[in-house]
Design an enzyme around this catalytic site. Sequence first.
Site, PDB file in Angstrom:
ATOM      1  N   SER A  54     -14.599 -10.536 -27.745  1.00 56.22           N
ATOM      2  CA  SER A  54     -13.992 -10.671 -26.988  1.00 56.22           C
ATOM      3  C   SER A  54     -13.564  -8.536 -26.717  1.00 56.22           C
ATOM      4  O   SER A  54     -14.269  -7.293 -27.508  1.00 56.22           O
ATOM      5  CB  SER A  54     -12.253  -9.984 -27.214  1.00 56.22           C
ATOM      6  OG  SER A  54     -11.702 -11.452 -27.369  1.00 56.22           O
TER       7      SER A  54
ATOM      8  N   ASP B 210      -5.147  -8.839 -18.816  1.00 51.27           N
ATOM      9  CA  ASP B 210      -5.978  -8.965 -20.598  1.00 51.27           C
ATOM     10  C   ASP B 210      -6.462  -7.432 -20.436  1.00 51.27           C
ATOM     11  O   ASP B 210      -7.860  -7.686 -20.681  1.00 51.27           O
ATOM     12  CB  ASP B 210      -6.628  -9.865 -20.781  1.00 51.27           C
ATOM     13  CG  ASP B 210      -6.754 -10.113 -22.279  1.00 51.27           C
ATOM     14  OD1 ASP B 210      -6.651  -8.990 -22.992  1.00 51.27           O
ATOM     15  OD2 ASP B 210      -7.214 -11.097 -23.049  1.00 51.27           O
TER      16      ASP B 210
ATOM     17  N   HIS C 242      -5.788  -8.072 -25.678  1.00 53.74           N
ATOM     18  CA  HIS C 242      -5.272  -8.423 -26.879  1.00 53.74           C
ATOM     19  C   HIS C 242      -6.406  -8.160 -28.016  1.00 53.74           C
ATOM     20  O   HIS C 242      -5.781  -8.600 -28.590  1.00 53.74           O
ATOM     21  CB  HIS C 242      -5.936 -10.500 -26.707  1.00 53.74           C
ATOM     22  CG  HIS C 242      -7.118 -10.524 -26.459  1.00 53.74           C
ATOM     23  ND1 HIS C 242      -7.959 -11.010 -25.504  1.00 53.74           N
ATOM     24  CD2 HIS C 242      -7.793 -10.726 -27.399  1.00 53.74           C
ATOM     25  CE1 HIS C 242      -8.960 -11.358 -25.944  1.00 53.74           C
ATOM     26  NE2 HIS C 242      -9.603 -10.708 -27.106  1.00 53.74           N
TER      27      HIS C 242
END
Length: 366
Positions: free
Chosen positions: A218, A135, A104
């Site tokens: 992230s 992911d 992402h």
Amino acid sequence: MDASRALARARVRPLRLRVSLALLAGAAVLVSGCSADGAASGSGRKEGSTTTQAAVPAAADDLQDDYLKVIKNVLPSVVQIQASGALGSGVVYDDSGRIVTNAHVVGDEKTFKVTTASDEGELTASLVYAYPEQDLAVIKLDKPPRGLKAAVFGDSSKVQVGHIVLAMGSPLGLSSSVTQGIVSATGRTVSESGSGGGTGATIANMVQTSAAINPGNSGGALVNLDGQVIGIPTLAATDPDLGNSAAPGIGFAIPASMVKTVADQIIKDGRVTDSGRAALGITGRTVVDASSQPAGVAVAQVKSGGAADKAGIEPGDVIVGLDDTAVTSITSLSEALAPEKPGDKAKVTFTRGGNRRTVEVTLGEI
């Protein structure tokens, strides 16, 4: 339903950061920038004082030295990644300039700007492969700089609740930031939102941590005091009572062993060839009952020769259970399948024409 599956119902969001938020980061630091220096103990000790009293600050010094050593060794391997409209983090995976991050973070982009901890200049990188189902993604620096250092990835099976960990990344655009906490839980199954930049993946065996992780973290590193990356921070829980703002101290990281499994396949074959993820081999949609509450997964399509097809499940059936877990939505079905492995046998309960049936299914692979 066990605690790990119950937790998966908590709202979570990916930690990708919109570039515009970076402009607010300086103000946030100014507000919370005060810290107190550790007060030194008295210069002299009274007669009869014990060595135990002196051991307390010595132990604190030892822990601080551990922190400093880990940060010095690992932080140079954590980078900031900028796509066209968002910021995230990444971890140098090998000396050839490959970097592992979240899918992402890269989104639909093919090229990126990368900043390392030791170099303020921007480097360019290209996508190797993205695997939204877990992911994870791998990008590669076009011209790796000299001295680029790969991180060491640890063994997820050795991670224990209570282990001290450091989260490294670029929260709110603040590159090379470090926070600390502990491993709060292991084995969590969490579903990521498909909106707001998320991939919609359901990920099993995640590491829950109290270390502060925020948008921009992230793809960064969750590191133990041995200097090993034990996970990739990916999700933060949100609190609906606080306007869906991040719930303090509840973050999730993809375990290092899964990161290595996926990254090694991408590097070797250019894609993921063995996901290790179980699947029924159906396309479905969530259905609701008369009260507009989720009530199951209607089977829209069945993959020919797939697990469901071999078990006799047909389009139009409504799946309501997997083993002892109730299935009310696509998300709950994904969460129930997440801990399973291809080849495992599971009992699938469904309704057909008002009748309830249960069949044994040998699970396939995503």
